[in-house]
Structure formats: C-alpha cells, structure tokens
Write a protein that holds these residues in place. Structure first.
Motif, PDB file in Angstrom:
ATOM      1  N   HIS A  61     -24.455  -6.792   6.115  1.00  0.00           N
ATOM      2  CA  HIS A  61     -25.459  -5.655   6.065  1.00  0.00           C
ATOM      3  C   HIS A  61     -26.867  -6.272   6.186  1.00  0.00           C
ATOM      4  CE1 HIS A  61     -22.616  -2.323   5.875  1.00  0.00           C
ATOM      5  NE2 HIS A  61     -22.236  -3.270   4.800  1.00  0.00           N
ATOM      6  N   LYS A 100      -8.886  -7.472   9.484  1.00  0.00           N
ATOM      7  CA  LYS A 100      -7.467  -7.535   8.835  1.00  0.00           C
ATOM      8  C   LYS A 100      -6.653  -7.538   9.999  1.00  0.00           C
ATOM      9  CE  LYS A 100      -7.867  -4.567   4.856  1.00  0.00           C
ATOM     10  NZ  LYS A 100      -7.784  -2.986   4.477  1.00  0.00           N
ATOM     11  N   TYR A 123      -4.138   3.450  10.470  1.00  0.00           N
ATOM     12  CA  TYR A 123      -3.273   3.036   9.142  1.00  0.00           C
ATOM     13  C   TYR A 123      -2.145   3.507   9.185  1.00  0.00           C
ATOM     14  CZ  TYR A 123      -7.163  -0.062   7.229  1.00  0.00           C
ATOM     15  OH  TYR A 123      -7.870  -1.106   7.048  1.00  0.00           O
ATOM     16  N   GLN A 181     -14.404  -9.319   0.993  1.00  0.00           N
ATOM     17  CA  GLN A 181     -15.311  -8.716  -0.020  1.00  0.00           C
ATOM     18  C   GLN A 181     -14.823  -9.101  -1.601  1.00  0.00           C
ATOM     19  OE1 GLN A 181     -15.834  -5.168   2.222  1.00  0.00           O
ATOM     20  NE2 GLN A 181     -18.019  -5.082   1.774  1.00  0.00           N
ATOM     21  N   LYS A 197     -22.106   1.051   9.686  1.00  0.00           N
ATOM     22  CA  LYS A 197     -22.339   1.680   8.387  1.00  0.00           C
ATOM     23  C   LYS A 197     -20.867   1.408   7.604  1.00  0.00           C
ATOM     24  CE  LYS A 197     -24.489   5.848  10.387  1.00  0.00           C
ATOM     25  NZ  LYS A 197     -24.382   7.150  10.530  1.00  0.00           N
ATOM     26  N   ASN A 198     -21.115   1.587   6.496  1.00  0.00           N
ATOM     27  CA  ASN A 198     -20.039   1.733   5.535  1.00  0.00           C
ATOM     28  C   ASN A 198     -18.666   2.593   6.251  1.00  0.00           C
ATOM     29  OD1 ASN A 198     -21.830   2.102   2.678  1.00  0.00           O
ATOM     30  ND2 ASN A 198     -20.829   0.282   3.428  1.00  0.00           N
ATOM     31  N   GLY A 199     -17.471   2.120   6.147  1.00  0.00           N
ATOM     32  CA  GLY A 199     -16.100   2.909   6.490  1.00  0.00           C
ATOM     33  C   GLY A 199     -16.294   2.954   8.133  1.00  0.00           C
ATOM     34  N   SER A 200     -17.184   2.075   8.791  1.00  0.00           N
ATOM     35  CA  SER A 200     -17.032   2.193  10.228  1.00  0.00           C
ATOM     36  C   SER A 200     -16.001   1.296  10.927  1.00  0.00           C
ATOM     37  CB  SER A 200     -18.467   1.521  10.827  1.00  0.00           C
ATOM     38  OG  SER A 200     -18.696   0.069  10.450  1.00  0.00           O
ATOM     39  N   GLY A 201     -15.356   0.323  10.019  1.00  0.00           N
ATOM     40  CA  GLY A 201     -14.022  -0.218  10.480  1.00  0.00           C
ATOM     41  C   GLY A 201     -14.256  -1.776  10.654  1.00  0.00           C
ATOM     42  N   LYS A 202     -15.186  -2.369  10.058  1.00  0.00           N
ATOM     43  CA  LYS A 202     -15.290  -3.872  10.145  1.00  0.00           C
ATOM     44  C   LYS A 202     -14.382  -4.799   9.607  1.00  0.00           C
ATOM     45  CE  LYS A 202     -19.354  -3.328   8.077  1.00  0.00           C
ATOM     46  NZ  LYS A 202     -19.408  -2.016   7.774  1.00  0.00           N
ATOM     47  N   THR A 203     -14.030  -4.159   8.566  1.00  0.00           N
ATOM     48  CA  THR A 203     -13.278  -5.073   7.579  1.00  0.00           C
ATOM     49  C   THR A 203     -11.757  -4.918   7.976  1.00  0.00           C
ATOM     50  OG1 THR A 203     -14.272  -4.586   5.474  1.00  0.00           O
ATOM     51  CG2 THR A 203     -12.078  -5.504   5.185  1.00  0.00           C
ATOM     52  N   THR A 204     -11.665  -3.545   8.723  1.00  0.00           N
ATOM     53  CA  THR A 204     -10.290  -3.474   9.128  1.00  0.00           C
ATOM     54  C   THR A 204     -10.012  -4.378  10.596  1.00  0.00           C
ATOM     55  OG1 THR A 204     -10.515  -1.218   8.360  1.00  0.00           O
ATOM     56  CG2 THR A 204      -8.721  -1.684  10.282  1.00  0.00           C
ATOM     57  N   VAL A 238      -8.916   4.229  13.022  1.00  0.00           N
ATOM     58  CA  VAL A 238      -9.995   3.654  12.359  1.00  0.00           C
ATOM     59  C   VAL A 238     -10.539   2.872  13.323  1.00  0.00           C
ATOM     60  CG1 VAL A 238     -10.592   1.971  10.662  1.00  0.00           C
ATOM     61  CG2 VAL A 238      -9.013   3.797  10.336  1.00  0.00           C
ATOM     62  N   TYR A 267      -2.429  -6.951   9.591  1.00  0.00           N
ATOM     63  CA  TYR A 267      -1.963  -5.611  10.275  1.00  0.00           C
ATOM     64  C   TYR A 267      -1.728  -5.909  11.820  1.00  0.00           C
ATOM     65  CZ  TYR A 267      -2.897  -2.921   6.247  1.00  0.00           C
ATOM     66  OH  TYR A 267      -2.897  -2.214   5.065  1.00  0.00           O
ATOM     67  N   GLU A 304       0.820  -1.008   0.062  1.00  0.00           N
ATOM     68  CA  GLU A 304       0.012  -0.016   0.208  1.00  0.00           C
ATOM     69  C   GLU A 304       0.938   1.317   0.016  1.00  0.00           C
ATOM     70  OE1 GLU A 304      -2.480  -0.543   3.438  1.00  0.00           O
ATOM     71  OE2 GLU A 304      -3.805  -2.069   2.361  1.00  0.00           O
TER      72      GLU A 304
HETATM   73  N1  LIG Z   1      -5.292   0.498   3.618  1.00  0.00           N
HETATM   74  C1  LIG Z   1      -5.950   1.569   4.155  1.00  0.00           C
HETATM   75  N2  LIG Z   1      -5.287   2.637   4.454  1.00  0.00           N
HETATM   76  C2  LIG Z   1      -5.753   3.710   4.872  1.00  0.00           C
HETATM   77  N3  LIG Z   1      -7.078   3.795   5.390  1.00  0.00           N
HETATM   78  C3  LIG Z   1      -7.843   2.798   5.056  1.00  0.00           C
HETATM   79  C4  LIG Z   1      -7.548   1.581   4.255  1.00  0.00           C
HETATM   80  N4  LIG Z   1      -8.362   0.702   4.328  1.00  0.00           N
HETATM   81  C5  LIG Z   1      -9.465   1.239   4.790  1.00  0.00           C
HETATM   82  N5  LIG Z   1      -9.347   2.481   5.420  1.00  0.00           N
HETATM   83  C6  LIG Z   1     -10.167   3.299   6.117  1.00  0.00           C
HETATM   84  O1  LIG Z   1     -10.502   2.777   7.102  1.00  0.00           O
HETATM   85  C7  LIG Z   1     -11.909   3.241   7.357  1.00  0.00           C
HETATM   86  C8  LIG Z   1     -12.673   1.712   7.879  1.00  0.00           C
HETATM   87  O2  LIG Z   1     -12.653   0.895   6.463  1.00  0.00           O
HETATM   88  P1  LIG Z   1     -13.307  -0.600   6.598  1.00  0.00           P
HETATM   89  O3  LIG Z   1     -12.934  -1.099   5.132  1.00  0.00           O
HETATM   90  O4  LIG Z   1     -12.636  -1.231   7.748  1.00  0.00           O
HETATM   91  O5  LIG Z   1     -14.835  -0.124   6.561  1.00  0.00           O
HETATM   92  P2  LIG Z   1     -15.755  -1.256   6.594  1.00  0.00           P
HETATM   93  O6  LIG Z   1     -16.681  -0.950   7.970  1.00  0.00           O
HETATM   94  O7  LIG Z   1     -15.675  -2.535   6.216  1.00  0.00           O
HETATM   95  O8  LIG Z   1     -16.872  -0.533   5.335  1.00  0.00           O
HETATM   96  P3  LIG Z   1     -17.840  -1.325   4.330  1.00  0.00           P
HETATM   97  O9  LIG Z   1     -19.231  -1.604   5.017  1.00  0.00           O
HETATM   98  O10 LIG Z   1     -18.000  -0.266   3.305  1.00  0.00           O
HETATM   99  O11 LIG Z   1     -17.008  -2.582   3.899  1.00  0.00           O
HETATM  100  C9  LIG Z   1     -12.467   3.962   6.283  1.00  0.00           C
HETATM  101  O12 LIG Z   1     -12.580   5.397   6.398  1.00  0.00           O
HETATM  102  C10 LIG Z   1     -11.223   3.569   5.146  1.00  0.00           C
HETATM  103  O13 LIG Z   1     -11.280   4.930   4.528  1.00  0.00           O
END
Ligand SMILES: Nc1ncnc2c1ncn2[C@@H]1O[C@H](COP(=O)(O)OP(=O)(O)OP(=O)(O)O)[C@@H](O)[C@H]1O
Length: 618
Positions: free
Chosen positions: A571, A416, A380, A453, A406-413, A387, A422, A144
C-alpha cells in the motif's frame, strides 16, 4: 445447536437400532492389523496372557472343590486324629496347587495390563502420526472447510485409544469365552438349566448397553462443532498471543461465560445419558441378581438333599457367580466393540477421504516467457461471487510487478493462485509456457519464495526461523548470515543473547520475543534464503518496518532480487513505484496497468492514489 448428520455412519446408528448391525464391526480387521503391525511382540504377549487368564479360573474353582471335599471327607471319616498328617497332606497339596494357580493367574492379569499400557502408548503415537501424515496431503481448501475440520478433530480426539480398546475387548471376549466354556462344562454336571439361567439373565443389560453406546456416539459426533468452539475459547483465554487484547478489552468474563454456556449445554445431555444408562443398567441388572438367587436356592436344596457334595456346592456357587459376571463382561465387550467400531469408522473415514490432487509431472518450461495470466477468474469454494475476474497479465523473467488496490480487492488471492494454493475457476496461469497445473508441484514450489502478510512466527531459533526458507539448508549458518544480511535482520540478531541460536517466542523457556518489525525482517530473510527460487512473492513485506529499514531494502531491491521475477503487494507507493510494472486491482478486476510513469501520465486511479499519499507527506 447444529445437530446435523451428513455421514454414512448414521446408517448404522439409527436411534431405534437396539442391536448393532453387523456392518459396524467391519473395522475390527483393520484395527487388528493396525495393532499387530504396531507391535507384534506386545500383541503376542497379550494373546498368551489372555488365553492363560481364560483357562485358569475354572482350574482354580475345581481345585476349591477338591479342597472342600477333601476336608469334609477327612472330618467325617473320623480319621482326623489317627492319621492326621496324611489327611492334611492331601488337602494341603490342593491348597498349594491353588496358590500356584492363583499366582500364575495374577501374573497373567498384571502382564496383560502392562502389555496393554505399553501398546496403548505406541498405538496412540502411530495413529496420531497417520492423522498428521494425512493432514500433510490436504489442500488449503480442506483446512478452510469446517466440516472436514470436524472430521479431523473427531479422528484425533478418540481414535488413538480406540484401536487398542477394540483389540483389548476382542481379547477380553476370547478370554471370557474360554472361561465361560470351561464353567459351562462344570455347570452342565449340575444341570443344563443352570446354563440356561446364566445366559438368559445377562441379555437385557447387553441390549441396554448397546443402545446407550450408539447414543453416546451420536452425541459425540453432533457435538464436534461445540467442542471445537470450546477449544477455541480455551485458546483465546489461555494463550499469550491473545492475552494482551483479551485483557485490555476486558473480554475475559464474556469469553469465560461463553465457555461455561457450552459446558452447561453439553453437561445436560451427558447427565441425561448417564442417568438413563445408570437407571436402566440397575433395573436390568436386577434380572441377573434374581437369577443368581434362584440358582443359589436350588443349589442349597440339592446339597441338603445330598445330591451334591459340599465341595460341589461351593464350586457351583463360585462358578455361577463368576460365570454370570464373565458372561455380562463378554456381552459388554461386544457392546464396547460396537462402540469402538463407531469411533474407528470416524478415523478411517478421515484417513480414506480421497484427496483429488492435480499434480502435473513437468519439471521444465517450454520457453522462457515468465508468468502469464490468461483471463483468470476465481471463486472461493463455497462462495458464489468471483473474487477475481478476467485477470490477464504478463511478467517477464527478471521483471518486478507491483499490485495495488483497496482492502479486499483480491491481491492476496491473486498470489494464492500464482503459488498454486488454489486453482483458477476459469482461465489459465502459465509459467514458462506451461500451465501451473502441469508442473510437478515440488519443482514449482522450489521456484517460488513467498512471504504472506501473516507469515508464520515459528517458536524455533532465529537461525531455524530463517532456515525454513530452504529446507535443504535449514542448518546452514553461513546461508543464514547471507539471507539475514539481505533481509536487514543481521544487525539486531547480533545483539540477541545467542545470536542465531536464540529461541524466539514465549512458548518455551529462554524464548525471546521480537517486535513486529523484527519479525518481518526475519520473514524477509526467510524469503531470501530461497536462493534457487526465481519468483519472489512479497505480500506487504515492509509494512511493519521502520522508514530507514524500508528505504535500505528498496535502495538495494534491484541487486537483492537480480534475475528474479518479483510480485509485490504494497500500500506504500514509495515502494510500488520501483516496480517495472504496476497493476491496480479493483473489485477483482484489473483497472489499470503500466509503469509508474505511464500510470501517472494516465492520470487515473493510480495517479489519484499516489497524489493522495504524497500529499500526506508534505
Ligand atoms: N479463504 C477465503 N474464502 C472465501 N473468501 C475469501 C477467502 N479469503 C479471502 N476471501 C475474500 O476474497 C476477497 C479478496 O481477499 P484478498 O485477501 O485477496 O484481498 P486483498 O486485496 O489481499 O486485501 P488486503 O489489502 O486487505 O490484504 C475478500 O472479499 C475476502 O473476503
């Protein structure tokens, strides 16, 4: 244009450096070792051809002199008619010898070219493998990081040809050295001044050559982001997965004009460099021409005054002209070696980049307490805002956890971090009482099955696409069957032309494209392939599936995931409600947690979202 240099290479490529600093040649030894270990036989062959090719030109020039002198002697001694056979024989003997020498010389040159081209192929493969092996050791963070990516692209774009080029030039230099040494031996018989003129005349072109090499290299490095952008635009324009959208949104012209703009900018710099290089090359090359004609006039005068023979005149002229081109070739080789070293510095900078891997050694947990997040916060790399903030949760063995938000709330993070792609910025994640960082990474990864995803759609066969879920059983057809049954993929696979043997995707001939939902079933089967894994992480595993398939999966969810801990992001509340535990994340923090019933009772965020979705179905 991002003309920035953040690299040690810049130390020896300063704009005002006319002559290369010697430190730049430090990669020659490594390159030689690389070439030698790639193919000892070919390197040895090149060395032999080089040495022979270095000695033969002087022998050929000397034989030329013997021929002319013999012919002149015969024609002036008046014996041509009387004893013609004897005289002709001695001259023809030299002609035959010269023909032999020329034949061997030609064989050496061809041999050198063939060996070099074979070695080039082997070396290209070897260097690319080294780069790819290094890439395998990198963290997600590296991929990245655009600067690191530039370094990798630079290493890949030039480095496979540079080690051989460096070695060819080194051999070329040795060859030129041998030729020059023998030529100088011959020229010294004329005068030491002839040698002096030869050397002095070649130096200006050498200085220009080196200066422009450094300049070209600087351009190459600066341009890496632009070159990468061009490659990206090419991909957008020419790859099937992007073609749909590019055509329907009519993006083609815009993308092509961006592509052209970059070319025009780069071309301008290239053109300026080539023009300057050509002009200076010509002006400084005139020195050599002038020197040659001065020497020519001098040799002619010496011949007329009878100080040297006609044969010697021919020889000196050949030696002087060839000596001049050999000398400038030798200096150009040094300039080229300098340039090769600059590019190799790139390669070794990439290969030697330290990778700080936190690899633990534990293969077993301390107690069976499942997964525990303790006050986990994550930022990050390169960004400032966290995040995830103070996440604490506990998932026991066999439990199913759903994450909503919600989208972007940090679930995928969060997943990870759980899969150790990470490491938390603060706080700890424990698996069976042991910090994730202390687990041996391979053991840990074997315990986890995951579908992201944006899972990978391999352009392999159906069977392999499922089999990659467990590399040890990648070819095991009976395992594919079981996994595809669990992932609801079996039915459509039966209808494919070659069932599990059908190649997927459109990159290769006979490839068959699947629908989004079918791909997702393949991905789910891939996760079920990981039989030994006791943690299953599913990020939106059914988002693209039809309602029936989704219901089928969730009706059997418990039996499919028996004894496994499951972390599920979705969702869809019809899916989420089956989990033992649900967490609601908002802006990186856990807002609520509990079972479906508990959260409904609480009448908070979850209850609100659930009723919103339920109302939509009424
Ligand atoms: N590799 C990255 N580097 C920096 N910021 C990141 C990175 N990946 C995601 N983010 C930021 O981290 C925040 C959380 O992202 P994440 O993918 O965890 O959301 P999410 O809850 O899984 O969203 P969704 O429902 O849309 O899948 C977002 O604001 C995104 O912009």
């Amino acid at each position: 244009m991002p003309h920035k240099e953040t690299n040690p290479v810049k130390d020896f490529v300063s704009q005002n450096n006319l002559l290369p600093s010697l430190s730049v040649f430090r990669y020659s030894g490594k390159a030689l070792n690389l070439v030698w270990t790639t193919s000892k036989k070919l390197t040895f062959a090149i060395a032999i051809f080089t040495i022979l090719g270095g000695i033969l030109p002087a022998i050929i020039a000397y034989l030329g002199k013997l021929i002319v002198d013999n012919v002149v002697l015969s024609s002036t001694s008046g014996l041509v008619i009387g004893n013609s056979w004897e005289q002709s024989y001695s001259s023809l003997r030299y002609v035959a010898l010269e023909a032999c020498a020329i034949t061997i010389f030609a064989a050496c040159q061809k041999g050198q070219v063939v060996s070099q081209s074979l070695l080039r192929v082997k070396l290209g493969q070897r260097v690319n493998e080294m780069i790819l092996e290094k890439a395998l050791t990198l963290d997600l963070t590296h991929f990245e990081d655009s600067e690191f990516y530039d370094k990798m692209s630079q290493a890949r774009s030039e480095a496979s040809s540079r080690p051989l080029s460096l070695i060819s030039r080194t051999f070329g230099l040795i060859q030129s050295g041998l030729i020059l040494f023998s030529f100088i031996g011959l020229l010294l018989q004329l005068s030491v001044w002839a040698v002096f003129i030869l050397i002095i005349a070649a130096i200006p072109s050498f200085i220009a050559e080196t200066k422009f090499s450094a300049h070209a290299f600087r351009l190459f490095r600066w341009r890496s982001p632009e070159t990468r952008e061009q490659n990206y635009l090419e991909t957008l324009l020419a790859r099937e997965d992007y073609a749909k959208e590019v055509q329907l949104y009519q993006l083609g012209d815009m993308l092509l004009s961006r592509y052209r703009e970059i070319f025009v900018r780069l071309y301008k710099e290239d053109r300026n460099l080539s023009l300057q290089k050509g002009l200076w090359g010509y002006i400084l090359g005139l020195f050599s021409t002038a020197a040659f004609y001065i020497a020519y006039a001098w040799i002619v005068i010496e011949t007329i005054s009878g100080k040297i023979t006609l044969g010697e005149m021919t020889m000196y002229l050949v030696v002087f002209r060839q000596g001049q081109s050999t000398f400038s070739a030798a200096l150009t080789s040094i300039g080229g070696m300098y340039e090769d070293n600059l590019y190799l510095a790139n390669l070794y900078e990439f290969l030697e980049q330290p990778i700080h891997k936190s690899n633990g050694s534990l293969k077993k947990g301390i107690h069976q307490e499942g997964i525990v997040f303790e006050n986990v916060t994550f930022v990050y790399p390169g960004s400032k805002e966290p995040v995830l903030k103070n996440i604490s949760l506990h998932l026991k063995h066999g439990e199913k956890l759903a994450i909503v938000g919600k989208n972007g709330s940090g679930k995928t993070t969060l997943i990870k971090l759980l899969t150790r792609l990470y490491t938390p910025t603060s706080g700890r994640i424990l698996l069976d009482g042991v910090n994730l960082n202390d687990w041996e990474v391979d053991v840990l990864r074997k315990r986890i099955g995951v579908i992201f995803q944006n899972f990978v759609q391999y352009q392999f066969t159906v069977g392999e696409n499922i089999g990659v879920g467990d590399i040890e059983s990648i070819e095991d057809e009976s395992e594919w069957e079981i996994a595809s049954e669990k992932g609801m993929a079996k039915q459509f696979i039966q209808n494919l032309p070659e069932r599990f043997g059908t190649r997927l995707g459109k990159w290769f001939k006979t490839g068959q494209e699947l629908s989004g939902g079918q791909w997702q079933k393949i991905a789910l089967s891939r996760a079920f392939m990981r039989k030994k894994a006791d943690i299953l992480v599913l990020d939106e595993p059914t988002a693209a599936m039809d309602a029936e398939a989704e219901m089928n999966i969730f009706n059997h969810f418990r039996s499919l995931t028996e004894n496994k801990m499951v972390v599920l992001i979705s969702h869809r509340f019809s899916t989420v409600r089956m989990a033992d535990k649900i967490i609601v994340i908002e802006e990186g923090e856990i807002l609520e947690q509990g079972s479906h019933e508990e959260l409904l009772k609480k009448n908070g965020r979850y209850a609100h979202l659930f009723s919103l979705q339920a109302a939509g179905y009424k």
